[in-house]
Design an enzyme around this catalytic site. Structure first.
Site, mmCIF file in Angstrom:
data_model
loop_
_atom_site.group_PDB
_atom_site.id
_atom_site.type_symbol
_atom_site.label_atom_id
_atom_site.label_comp_id
_atom_site.label_asym_id
_atom_site.label_seq_id
_atom_site.Cartn_x
_atom_site.Cartn_y
_atom_site.Cartn_z
ATOM 1 N N LEU A 1 -13.369 32.493 0.022
ATOM 2 C CA LEU A 1 -12.716 32.730 1.308
ATOM 3 C C LEU A 1 -13.612 33.501 2.273
ATOM 4 O O LEU A 1 -14.286 34.449 1.891
ATOM 5 C CB LEU A 1 -11.410 33.505 1.092
ATOM 6 C CG LEU A 1 -10.395 32.830 0.162
ATOM 7 C CD1 LEU A 1 -9.131 33.673 0.062
ATOM 8 C CD2 LEU A 1 -10.056 31.410 0.606
ATOM 9 N N SER B 1 -17.601 27.629 3.699
ATOM 10 C CA SER B 1 -18.064 28.117 2.382
ATOM 11 C C SER B 1 -19.464 27.591 2.093
ATOM 12 O O SER B 1 -20.219 28.188 1.330
ATOM 13 C CB SER B 1 -17.112 27.654 1.288
ATOM 14 O OG SER B 1 -15.802 28.019 1.628
ATOM 15 N N HIS C 1 -10.960 31.199 6.744
ATOM 16 C CA HIS C 1 -9.735 31.098 5.940
ATOM 17 C C HIS C 1 -8.760 32.214 6.310
ATOM 18 O O HIS C 1 -7.551 32.008 6.379
ATOM 19 C CB HIS C 1 -10.057 31.250 4.444
ATOM 20 C CG HIS C 1 -10.885 30.162 3.866
ATOM 21 N ND1 HIS C 1 -12.179 30.352 3.453
ATOM 22 C CD2 HIS C 1 -10.605 28.858 3.617
ATOM 23 C CE1 HIS C 1 -12.660 29.220 2.965
ATOM 24 N NE2 HIS C 1 -11.733 28.292 3.066
#
Ligand code: PAF
Length: 297
Positions: free
Chosen positions: A34, A188, A38
């Site tokens: 995360l 990510s 997010h």
């Protein structure tokens, strides 16, 4: 710490209990690792619902054979720390065996035309993997609201279409892209970038903003806008996988002379990281009317 549910049954029971108490439940589906992008989804979910569940599941169905499934970052302890700070009550973190007990399951959810364009050309099974796992997550958690990032515009459009077509009783909310100070959309996969590649990756947003400026100055020729964006990427030493203008909802290729809202979307490898980004052109407020179709479950 949020309560972590690793089985479908435990997750279902908790969600049913929340609903019996008359609470509004939001789901934020993620694959973990995360970042602030997010957390923006979680913050929006928090604003719109009294209880929030985040799912953390690296879904093998959406990775192609040559993609980064095995090296995809898995950072559960760190993720849970971050979610605690946002007051998230529940985390659904199933194993692959729990989600797909018989191995790769034969049942798939496919939104064919929208899945074959843009990223679908090089990732032909990706969006059926996404639509299938999102269907499962929505059935398991039965949230009132599910929140997704606009960075994955194609994914969001496909999920909206699927939810409308299959009458899922859930509201789908898209949250604007969160960017670093140089404009790079948070992802990510940015952690795969070396320092000099981060600099190169900043050209993605520059190219989108440049094209939008031309659009705002009155340019409506699709190919001129696409060429302008492509040039910025090429000047940074990148050769894009695609740079395309599409209708924001249907993802159909825009006409040669733009006559309505569009999304300028691109995908490009920077080093070993495949990055995507997009920007809206024109008045996309009609999208909220479309979203309203899916509300009220
Ligand atoms: O956007 C993602 O992280 C994934 O595609 C999703 C929606 C969690 C499905 O695995």
């Amino acid at each position: 710490m949020p309560e972590v549910f690793s089985t479908i049954e435990a997750m279902r029971q908790w969600a049913a209990c929340v609903r019996r108490q008359g609470e509004r439940l939001a789901l934020v589906p993620t694959m973990g690792a995360l970042h602030q992008g997010h957390l923006a989804l979680v913050a929006e979910a928090r604003r719109r619902a009294s209880r929030v569940v985040v799912s953390i599941f690296v879904n093998p169905l959406q990775f192609g054979p040559a993609e980064d499934l095995s090296r995809y970052p898995r950072t559960l302890a760190d993720d849970l720390d971050k979610l605690q700070q946002f007051g998230v009550e529940g985390v659904f973190h199933p194993t692959v065996k729990e989600m797909y007990p018989d191995g790769p399951q034969p049942t798939r959810v496919i939104v064919p035309a929208m899945s074959a364009v843009l990223c679908g050309r090089t990732r032909p099974t990706h969006f059926e993997g996404v639509a299938t796992v999102v269907t499962k997550l929505l059935h398991i958690v039965s949230p009132d609201l599910a929140v997704f990032g606009e960075k994955d515009w194609q994914q969001l459009a496909i999920i909206r279409r699927m939810v409308a077509d299959l009458s899922f009783p859930v509201e789908i909310l898209g949250v604007p892209i969160v960017r670093d100070e140089g404009g790079l959309a948070l992802s990510s996969r940015n952690r795969y970038l070396a320092a000099d590649e981060v600099e190169q990756a900043h050209s993605l947003y520059r190219s989108l903003v440049y094209a939008r400026r031309l659009y705002e100055a009155g340019e409506r020729h699709k190919w001129r806008l696409l060429d302008a964006a492509t040039q910025i990427l090429e000047q940074a030493g990148l050769s894009p996988e695609y740079v395309e203008l599409v209708h924001p909802e249907s993802l159909k290729s825009s006409p040669d002379i733009l006559d309505g809202p569009a999304v300028l979307a691109l995908a490009v490898y920077v080093g070993r990281a495949r990055l995507i980004d997009n920007i809206k052109l024109g008045n996309t407020s009609a999208l909220s009317a479309y979203t309203a179709l899916n509300e009220g479950g």
